[in-house]
Design a protein around this motif. Structure first.
Motif, PDB file in Angstrom:
ATOM      1  N   ASN A   1       0.533  -7.860 -10.349  1.00  0.00           N
ATOM      2  CA  ASN A   1      -0.053  -6.956  -9.356  1.00  0.00           C
ATOM      3  C   ASN A   1       0.471  -5.538  -9.490  1.00  0.00           C
ATOM      4  N   THR A   2       1.720  -5.384  -9.937  1.00  0.00           N
ATOM      5  CA  THR A   2       2.302  -4.042 -10.073  1.00  0.00           C
ATOM      6  C   THR A   2       2.093  -3.458 -11.474  1.00  0.00           C
TER       7      THR A   2
ATOM      8  N   ALA B   1       8.756  -7.984  -1.833  1.00  0.00           N
ATOM      9  CA  ALA B   1       8.478  -9.328  -2.340  1.00  0.00           C
ATOM     10  C   ALA B   1       9.393  -9.659  -3.510  1.00  0.00           C
ATOM     11  N   ILE B   2       9.551  -8.709  -4.414  1.00  0.00           N
ATOM     12  CA  ILE B   2      10.426  -8.920  -5.572  1.00  0.00           C
ATOM     13  C   ILE B   2      11.873  -9.063  -5.125  1.00  0.00           C
TER      14      ILE B   2
ATOM     15  N   TRP C   1       4.434 -10.426  -0.414  1.00  0.00           N
ATOM     16  CA  TRP C   1       3.442 -10.437  -1.488  1.00  0.00           C
ATOM     17  C   TRP C   1       2.040 -10.367  -0.893  1.00  0.00           C
TER      18      TRP C   1
ATOM     19  N   GLN D   1       1.050  -7.140   0.159  1.00  0.00           N
ATOM     20  CA  GLN D   1       1.000  -6.217  -0.973  1.00  0.00           C
ATOM     21  C   GLN D   1       2.150  -5.209  -0.924  1.00  0.00           C
ATOM     22  N   GLN D   2       3.250  -5.612  -0.343  1.00  0.00           N
ATOM     23  CA  GLN D   2       4.475  -4.814  -0.357  1.00  0.00           C
ATOM     24  C   GLN D   2       5.374  -5.422  -1.438  1.00  0.00           C
ATOM     25  N   TYR D   3       5.091  -5.025  -2.660  1.00  0.00           N
ATOM     26  CA  TYR D   3       5.620  -5.749  -3.806  1.00  0.00           C
ATOM     27  C   TYR D   3       7.122  -5.536  -4.023  1.00  0.00           C
ATOM     28  N   ASP D   4       7.649  -4.366  -3.666  1.00  0.00           N
ATOM     29  CA  ASP D   4       9.086  -4.149  -3.848  1.00  0.00           C
ATOM     30  C   ASP D   4       9.889  -5.142  -3.000  1.00  0.00           C
TER      31      ASP D   4
ATOM     32  N   ILE E   1       3.525 -11.361  -9.065  1.00  0.00           N
ATOM     33  CA  ILE E   1       3.802 -10.084  -8.398  1.00  0.00           C
ATOM     34  C   ILE E   1       3.853  -8.950  -9.412  1.00  0.00           C
ATOM     35  N   TYR E   2       4.529  -9.186 -10.530  1.00  0.00           N
ATOM     36  CA  TYR E   2       4.602  -8.139 -11.558  1.00  0.00           C
ATOM     37  C   TYR E   2       3.228  -7.879 -12.176  1.00  0.00           C
TER      38      TYR E   2
END
Length: 439
Positions: A151-152, A117-118, A109, A112-115, A148-149
């Motif tokens: 941020n996306t 992180a999720i 997170w 900023q590598q959200y995939d 996180i969502y």
């Protein structure tokens, strides 16, 4: 009573091994992250370490790398911790694995590598279904996923997870708990991100209202929320980062921010150590502990005599005020007398329900006579605050705001202890923590 009258306390091999880790913990506590990393990396190479010790090293190094913003190194270290956890057969490894997945997800997170992180948070969610003791972690996961969502820009999913976090916390927390305020604030950030400024303002104000029920108007969390509200009122498109309002991750040890001009305890070489088997546990009262950490780097809670004893060599040249749960005081006092510098003259406050059985013994303990014995939190807080103010009176001006914040958090902390203790025991124990009286 002089230290010469105290017999040496035997130290076991396990205690000696634990002592090897303690300096690293305290280097972390004092923001010396480079030195802490070096210490734990050295600990990794010791032949006497078992799997549990290595897991602790990896977790500590990972936390240090996050503080140093070495996110790739942090992920690599947490992966080593995860691999070692999967190899061992500890009864509590499931909870540790869940926590490790969350830690890795949080680092992604931050990158900023959200995939990724999720994905790691989702893996933690899958595991948590079989762990009935993980309700607090479950709320944290949904809180993180909501952010996180956000941020996306997947706002429907963000809202869904924030609602789940509120639902879970609503089952075991009061409606005015700061953790619920944190969720409201993050929901406000979500609405602000989707340019729904009316709802953003509503949720920021809800969060601020809850914080004002617990903290003073000058408290750092209240000030941050008010700044966010002003930003929406005067420049609604100005985004406020989630990390700006609240830390995105929990720290393994006491979070350490650089010393600032309002941290009276640290500036005056003072420390408060609270030994209590309930509130001292890492998993208990995290929000309250974070509030203390926001105003001072020099307040530490521990859950056992051994944990307290390990701290003593690293604070022996400070002015220390100890709050000791009644059932532990006879065991820890010899260590305090033996290790602490007599020139600094530590002060000990005994906190328990029934103090009469300790009266005769306590009258021979110099440090307890300096502090006192208390069965009510208001009396203890008044004496502690008075003693701290008196000690710093000749060293710096009294900072009223600091003590207002400290007193409010301390009072809240004491009320929470009663709730925790009541869940652990149904019988009155003369050595049990004091039964708190709320006001």
């Amino acid at each position: 009573m002089s230290s010469a009258t105290i017999a040496a306390v035997p130290v076991s091999d396990e205690q000696k091994k634990n002592d090897f880790f303690t300096p690293g913990d305290w280097l972390y506590w004092t923001c010396k992250f480079q030195e802490a990393r070096q210490h734990f990396q050295t600990a990794q190479q010791q032949l006497f370490l078992n799997d549990s010790d290595l897991i602790r090293c990896y977790k500590s190094i990972g936390a240090v790398e996050v503080q140093l913003k070495n996110y790739d190194d942090a992920i690599s270290t947490y992966q080593k911790q995860l691999n070692k956890l999967n190899e061992c057969h500890s009864l509590d490894k499931l909870q540790q694995i869940i926590t490790c997945y969350i830690s890795i997800g949080k680092v992604y997170w931050l990158k900023q590598q959200y995939d990724q992180a999720i994905a790691y948070h989702q893996q933690a969610l899958e595991l948590i279904q079989s762990d009935v003791d993980s309700t607090i972690n479950l709320s944290v996961i949904h809180q993180n996923l909501g952010n996180i969502y956000t941020n996306t820009k997947q706002f429907d999913l963000a809202y869904e997870h924030f609602q789940k976090a509120l639902q879970i916390d609503g089952l075991h927390l009061p409606k005015n708990h700061p953790k619920i305020a944190q969720t409201y604030a993050n929901m406000a950030l979500m609405y602000q991100s989707k340019q729904d400024y009316q709802n953003a303002l509503i949720y920021f104000e809800r969060a601020c209202e809850i914080f004002l029920n617990t903290f003073s108007k000058t408290h750092v969390s209240v000030e941050k929320l008010r700044k966010a509200i002003r930003a929406i009122e005067f420049s609604p498109s100005l985004q406020v980062n989630t990390y700006y309002l609240f830390p995105a991750y929990d720290l393994q040890f006491i979070s350490k921010q650089p010393v600032n001009s309002s941290d009276i305890l640290t500036l005056n070489n003072m420390t408060i150590v609270w030994l209590d088997e309930h509130i001292g546990l890492d998993e208990n009262c995290r929000d309250l502990k974070n509030e203390f950490r926001r105003i001072t780097n020099s307040f530490k809670m521990v859950d056992s005599v051994e944990s307290c004893r390990q701290c003593l060599p690293y604070i022996k040249n400070r002015k220390v005020f100890f709050i000791i749960q009644g059932k532990h005081v006879k065991e820890i006092i010899p260590h305090i007398v033996q290790i602490m510098s007599p020139e600094m003259k530590p002060v000990v406050y005994v906190f328990c329900l029934h103090i009469s059985h300790l009266n005769e013994w306590a009258q021979e303990q110099e440090y307890i006579m300096e502090g006192g014995m208390f069965n009510h939190e208001k009396d203890l807080l008044a004496k502690l605050t008075s003693d701290v103010k008196k000690y710093i009176q000749q060293q710096s001006e009294e900072k009223t705001t600091f003590f207002e914040q400290f007193n409010q958090i301390f009072d809240h902390c004491c009320r929470v202890i009663e709730k925790i203790a009541s869940r652990h025991s149904t019988n009155i124990d003369e050595n049990a923590p004091v039964a708190m009286v709320t006001h």
